[in-house]
Structures are given as structure tokens and as C-alpha cells.
Enzyme design. Sequence first.
Site, PDB file in Angstrom:
ATOM      1  N   GLU A   1       0.933  -1.213   0.033  1.00 50.23           N
ATOM      2  CA  GLU A   1      -0.201   0.058  -0.100  1.00 50.23           C
ATOM      3  C   GLU A   1       1.039   1.269  -0.168  1.00 50.23           C
ATOM      4  OE1 GLU A   1      -1.213   3.248   1.533  1.00 50.23           O
ATOM      5  OE2 GLU A   1      -1.730   2.116   3.275  1.00 50.23           O
TER       6      GLU A   1
ATOM      7  N   CYS B   1      -2.068   8.121   4.795  1.00 46.55           N
ATOM      8  CA  CYS B   1      -2.161   7.859   3.271  1.00 46.55           C
ATOM      9  C   CYS B   1      -3.181   8.357   2.518  1.00 46.55           C
ATOM     10  CB  CYS B   1      -1.796   6.314   2.992  1.00 46.55           C
ATOM     11  SG  CYS B   1      -2.266   5.213   4.367  1.00 46.55           S
TER      12      CYS B   1
ATOM     13  N   GLU C   1       3.027  12.963  -4.770  1.00 50.05           N
ATOM     14  CA  GLU C   1       2.550  13.084  -3.343  1.00 50.05           C
ATOM     15  C   GLU C   1       3.568  14.011  -2.680  1.00 50.05           C
ATOM     16  OE1 GLU C   1       2.381   9.367  -1.299  1.00 50.05           O
ATOM     17  OE2 GLU C   1       1.104  10.220   0.440  1.00 50.05           O
TER      18      GLU C   1
END
Lengths: 524, 524
Positions: free
Chosen positions: A264, A301, A392
Site C-alpha cells: 500500500e 496515506c 505526493e
Amino acid sequence: MITGKNYIGSQLKASGSKTFKTFNPQLNEENPWVFTEATPDEIDETVALANNAYKVYKNCTGTEKAAFLNAIADEIMALGDELLAVYCAESGFPKGRAEGERGRTILQLRSFADMVAEGNWVEATIDTALPERQPIPKIDLRKMLVPFGPVVVFGASNFPFAYSTAGGDTASALAAGCPVIVKSHSMHVGTGEMVASAVIKAAQKTNMPEGVFSNLNGGGVVVGGSLVRHPLVKGVGFTGSIKGGRALFDLASQRPEPIPVFAEMGSINPVVLLPQAIEQKSASWATAYAGSITLGTGQFCTNPGLLLGIKSDALSSFVTQLSEEIEKISPSCMLHPTILKNFTNGKKELQQQDGVRTVAEIKSEIAPNYAAQTVLVVNGKTFLENTRLHQEVFGPFSLIVECENEAELIAIIEKLEGQLTGTIIAEEAEIINYTGVIAALQNRVGRLIFNGVPTGAEVCPSMLHGGPYPASSDSRFTAVGIHAVKRWVRPVSYQNWPNALLPAELQDDNPLGISRLVNNKQTI
Amino acid sequence: MITGKNYIGSQLKASGSKTFKTFNPQLNEENPWVFTEATPDEIDETVALANNAYKVYKNCTGTEKAAFLNAIADEIMALGDELLAVYCAESGFPKGRAEGERGRTILQLRSFADMVAEGNWVEATIDTALPERQPIPKIDLRKMLVPFGPVVVFGASNFPFAYSTAGGDTASALAAGCPVIVKSHSMHVGTGEMVASAVIKAAQKTNMPEGVFSNLNGGGVVVGGSLVRHPLVKGVGFTGSIKGGRALFDLASQRPEPIPVFAEMGSINPVVLLPQAIEQKSASWATAYAGSITLGTGQFCTNPGLLLGIKSDALSSFVTQLSEEIEKISPSCMLHPTILKNFTNGKKELQQQDGVRTVAEIKSEIAPNYAAQTVLVVNGKTFLENTRLHQEVFGPFSLIVECENEAELIAIIEKLEGQLTGTIIAEEAEIINYTGVIAALQNRVGRLIFNGVPTGAEVCPSMLHGGPYPASSDSRFTAVGIHAVKRWVRPVSYQNWPNALLPAELQDDNPLGISRLVNNKQTI
């Protein structure tokens, strides 16, 4: 209480010479404990133990595994405030967060315990024989999910409890019947050792085989790499950066026997702000998003790193309101100086791109390792053309994109990489006019959210925590919720197998009373 | 009727200059048709069409997709004997096999049609809101499986119908809602084109979007490689050799965005002959296994290539009886001269290993492209030490291993690579004494068979056709049966989503009447 050693099964060992420490970002100094990195021999010993444990543990009943998982939860609680103190010392998070995350970890363990105690999760499927069928008789065939072998779990920097030592990956793999070897995250090895001690105690109290759980320390990438390459390791769980997750995925794919990696990884979690909502509820959404962007110092996240709107006066007001709200919030501590450095550098890189304006940024002097939350704005055309702006920035940060029109908004969504979440902020009356936007967003994300914030991932069966690459390395699985167990199991079929020798799940009289698909009809 | 062109959506195109032909192994000569390899531009055009089709096709209802799948079955049947004749000319198989395999293909298509018409397969999961929950309200969350995008299917040499153009991979991907691009197997491109014409006709009759299906020709590895590397392709299905499957797996894993590959590859399908069974029913098992080893000229992925027994007089008699039975069977034709060459070379390599004895081998003169079925014997120690003997010889071949004792038998099973199937031949009274053997076998295979032969893979929900690597590239999925659909779908969650905008599968009143997991209880 913290020895700095590795748990090789239930044995604390530290024959190596490489040592390292963790860091207290609030105090801006190293923690006192000295951790010893696992040696190649210790790694081999650990994996061999896990493989032996697998032969026994895979046959444990649901009731036995449930007892183990519940005992882990009990033993973690029994560590009391001392565990919370170490957690805080190694993460910079406040005690409230430590308690909340511990609660989540306990809930996860108990959810998997309930799942295996109930037993439906094995997807038992039965097709009975038809000896009279022409031209050839139909055989009796029965299928169920079984654990596939030892699993290596990599702890996450930002969730020392819930996605680490006894977090979701470990709980789901143990529920499946796979022994677990944790590579403790180097930023919170003390927390990891304490939690590991709880797992070991639980394993002993519930008579689990030696090696069902181990916990290894390592400061760099050597220990993790050796584990992923080890022939007896059969699966990998990881939560962290795209770079780290991809490196493990590549290692695992290049093995003589490739193994599945569920990583992930990154996500900027796009939020689409539709016009009416922004016009009518600008202030409340600005407050909600200022909170979501800065929650946990943005170290989630599911942090909303990208806000997409269509150019209008209302959007401009929203930008102003969000900026004001953001600047009202006191900065908070990041997990580690390297995380802060990556945040600061990542933010700067985006600020320096053509066409990017900074609309909110804490400028006052702040404590060491505290992050200056920041919001930037750019227009749609610039964002579409410059994929650097799609990267990100891990931390309290968001980029607002002012699109020219709906077509540009859709084009932007279609160009985004895979995401964990996608959010639509809308009045119910207007959403029907934006089906193209919704369809585009659905195709890029694992979870669609209506009128909420993406931070927070409820632990329940309907949760999907994952998404198209690079949100996760395999969009077909989830990291949160009971279905996370499916990452560590494979189906096995039994053909014309004697009833007495079948696993209880597949026997004629259904002794476990589980839901099964019998001759293609679901039975309860 | 055979044009030699590529189906780019519904358009027959052949702008390339590379051409090739197929081969009739029975006549030992080339077939008359000339096929044109797809060009890079045609490949791009095909994938772009598939991607556009995806946006429409993914939203088709189960009823619409069922109509399409059933229409494919109808149109294949409508091709009548001409299709069977081309199949035979390109495979060397007799007409009875062609009819049988066509029947299987039709059954697969209709099974998936039934599955999508019923609708339970989406694993709908609902957790309703608890607004009063403390400390924070529980959100409403709903999850279901959705198709993930265009899928590339590689046809299998040994199943021109059932594992090729409109075979299990294509049927399962279309059922999922994924457009399919077939890379036709170069040995039966004419058969492929005819079946493709049936799929295209079915798509047009049921108003499917242009590009929902395409069929490309290629003589080498260029077309397939380009398809797997194409950024808009999201999944790959393959049936064939370990070398071919691994090459595609590697290509797919190394993409900037890795994609899942389900490759069903090699297997030697170990069969364990327990002492009492061999003592009491030697003759009938010898007959059954002579038939299974030579069925379809041994060209099955489930062909029993390895027979494991414990040394005894009874085992020696079985070896003699099996050898006699094997030599009684008339040799038959292989698919292609290159398949025969690989068979002959593979067999020779094993025959030349130290300690290997040939106990059955057709020596009389046989027709071109016909295979001389062969059985070899070796002792357990030699087999354990020489992993070359563990390699698959694709064709009518089996290696019998005489183990010293049960411990050696278990050691051998544990050392085997992953297998599609594992079979136990036993009297019911004795099997209880061999739990170690069964446990070892279960850990290495996808399907366990009791007192039968591994050839034949029933099409039903309980079938698992796959297994630990290298039987398949991902042991978590099956290539046969309705659950094969799970290879091409991912879950998506909807959080607090307006009921009217939810997919029908997740709406409050369950308009499709499907089985759902609601608040963690299975409902029907």
C-alpha cells in the site's frame, strides 16, 4: 523492558554487531535504547522456524486462531501506559493518538478473531457428484481457501501500531493461517519490540507453534531484502512509500519463484469540489478540509493532497477561507527529521514549478521537527501538463487546482495515477449533472467518498483500502477490513475425496455450520 | 471464409507485410491460408478501441453481458462442421475431440452467462451507518467488484477452442466487464479467426461497443510483447509453457505500472500409488493410467507425468502392467512438428540421466508427427538428487519413481515445484496411515484427487485449475470455473454515497435480488 534484541520465535537474540537507535522528534534527540540488526544466520533461522510453524499452524481451527488473536489484543492492552509512552517517544504523536491507534489495532485483531471463529471466510464451495451424467459422470468437487505459507510484514512509519508489528497485515496473515515475520520499522523499533513481546506471550498462552511469529530489527534495507528473497517466504505485506514498495515488488517478482507482494503505497487522494457545494457551504468545507489536511501532521496515506474545483468566485472564496483556516492551526510534530526533510523538499519543489502560487504557509518560527502546513494553487492547464505536480508531498500539504471547465476537470482526473480514495463534495441536486466526473474518478480510485474527508479508514468488511497502481501494487485486494485475509490464501480443490478426510469446512454435514456455495447456490 | 486478417474490433485489417501459415500435422504439410501479422499501428488502434469500449462495456448490466456470452456460444455453434474441419487441420486432433472441446467452450460461455445474469459474483458487501456511535459516527460503506480494464488473452496450443479465442480466459474477462484482445496462437490462427468472427457477430447482434473484442495474429513474440507492454492494457491471461508464461509475467511486472498476469504453465501432476491399492487393483489402475498418459497424445497440462510408489513386488507388477498397456495403445499425432521435437528431446534428456530405465516405448515405425509414448523408471534417491528429472516432458510420457520408504516419498513430494494436481491412489483403509503424504501433497498442488486420473478439469464453481508456481503465476486464482472471473476485477468502496447513484448491486432495496454480506451477515 526494551532489550534491543530480535524475537526469533520466542527467543530474544542479538548476535550481530550492527546497532542503531530510534529518535524522539519532540525532544529532538535519540532515544536511549540500542537495537541490534538481525544477522543473515538469524534471518535463516527465523524463516526456517516460520516454515516449520506453518505445517502446524495451517491446521489450527478457527477457534484456536481466534483465541490467539484475542490473546494478542489482551496482551497489548496489558502493556498499559508504558507502551503508549514508548510509542510517543518514537513517533512524536500525542498520547491521544497513541490510544486511538491502539484501539484500532485491538479492533482489527478482534475482527479477524471473529471472522475465523465464524468460519465463513474460507469461501467453501461444493459441487456434488452426478454419477448418471452423460457422456461422463460428474465427479464430486469441493474447494476452500487455505493459507499459502510464511508472510513477511513491513511496518509503516506513520502507524506504529495499526499498520505495523501486530497491525492489519499481521492480523490478516495470522487469521489466514500463515506465520508472520515482521521487519520492524526502523523508526519505532522499541514500540515494535514491546508489541512483539505481547504477540509472543499470546502465542505461548494459546499453545501456538514456535515460530508462528518473529520480529526482526534492521536499520537499512538488508534485512528486509534478505527476507523477501528467501525461498521459504511466500508473501509480503508493506505499507509505505512508492519507492520502497516498488523495490520489494521488484525483488519478489524477480525471484525464481515469484511471490505476491501487497504494497500500500502513495496517494494524493483527489477531492472534487462541485460548484453548488462550494457556493453554499464554503466555510464548513474549508474548516473540514483544514482539519483533514493537518490531521496527524498530514501523515496519512489518505491525506487530501489535491483539491480540484472549477474556476469561480465561490472557489476563490473557498481558497481564501481554507487558507485562513489552515494558518489558524498550530503546527505539529513530524515522525522523524528525515520525514520533515522530505516534506520540506517536496513542498519546495512544487512551489518552484511555473504557475504555482502559495496561498497558505506557516511562516512563524516553529519547533524542531514541526511541519509548516502549506496550501498551493495552480490552474488546470498547468497541472495537466506538468506531472511533477501530481507527486505526493507526504505531510500537511494540499494543492488546489482551478480548472477552466468540467472537460478539463475530467481530463485531469483521467490523467491521475491510481489513488486510494477519491472524494466528491457536492449538493445532492447537482451531482446528477456530473456523471462524467464520477465515472472518471471511479476508474482511478479504490474508495469513493461523498461529502466527507478521505482521512480515516473504517475497519469493516466493506472497506477497500488499496487502489489502482501506485496506490497499491495489486488493486484486487484490500489492506483494511476482514477481506484483507484474501491476500494470504489460495484455493485448493478436493476431487472425490473421502468425506472423513475432508477439512471440516467441506464435510457433508457442515459441522462448522458455515455459509457455503453448494451446487452453485449460496447456503447459510 | 478465412481471410488471414486481424479483427481490429469488427474490422478485418491486414496492413502489415509479415505473413505466416499454419501446419497440418496429420498431412504433414502447411495449411493453405496466409495470415498477416498485426503491425504496431494496428496494435495501438486495437488497444485504443478496447479502452474506449471499456468505458461503455463496464456499465453493461449482467443481463446484457449474459446475452452477449450466450450469443457467442450460439454463433460458434452456427459455424458448424466447417469450424471443426479447420480445427482438425490445424491441430491434428480427431473430430471427436474437436466436438468435445467445442462443447466445453460452449459450457464455459454459458456458465459465465448464468453467473452474470444471476449477479451474486460481485461480492456485494454493505455496512450501514451508525450515526450514534461513539466516539465518532460510523459511516455508510458499500463495496463490490468492478472490471479493471482491457485484458490480453494468449491462446493455448493444446486447446484451440476451450483455452483460446473464446475460451475460459476470454469468457471470464468478458463476464467481468473487461474488453478482450486475443493474441491468436500461431499454430491455429485459422480456427482463431473463425471463432473471432463468431464473437464479433455476437457483439454486433447484442449491441456491444466496438472494440469489446479484437483478435490479432502474430507469428513470433513481437505482437504479444507489444500488447503486454501497452499502458492501456490492464491484465493478461496465458496458458502455455513456463518459459512463455514467465516471459510475459516479467514483462508485465517490469512495466512502469505493473499489471496482473495469470499464467497457467507447467505441471507434472504427481500421482501417489499407495501399497494396498497397487496390491489389490494393479491391473485396473494400469489400464486407467495408460489411458490418462496417452489421452490427447499426452498434450494436457494435467497429464500424469510422475507416478510415485513405494518399492514392492506389487509396484514392480504395476510397472510391468502399465508398460504393457502403454505399448498396446496406438500412437497418435502431436499438434505440430516443434511440439514433437520438444517431446522427443525432453524425453531423450531424461532417458540419458544416470539411473533411469526405459520400461515402455513404442519402437515400431510411426507416422510423421506421431509421438512414441514412453514410460521411464528411476529410484527415489536418484530422483531426489537430480532435479532435471522433475522437468515436464509435454506429451505421452510418465516417469515412475520407486521410493525406498514413506519418508523418502514425503521428501520427494516436498521437493517438487508447484503443481496443478496431485493424486492419491489408495484403498480407503490405508489412507489414514498416510496423513504425512497427504499433507505434503496438499501443500504443493491446486487440486487433490482421490482414486482417479488428473486429466480432465470439470467446469464447475469448485474447480481449482492453477496452483503454486510454476503451475500458475499466482496461486490465488483459478483458470477454470466461474471464480476465474476474480482475476479481472477489483473491489471499489462507496462511502456515504447517495442511494440513487449507487450501482444497483449496492442499493438499499437490492433491486437485483442478489446475495449480499450486510453488516457482516450473509443474506440471500
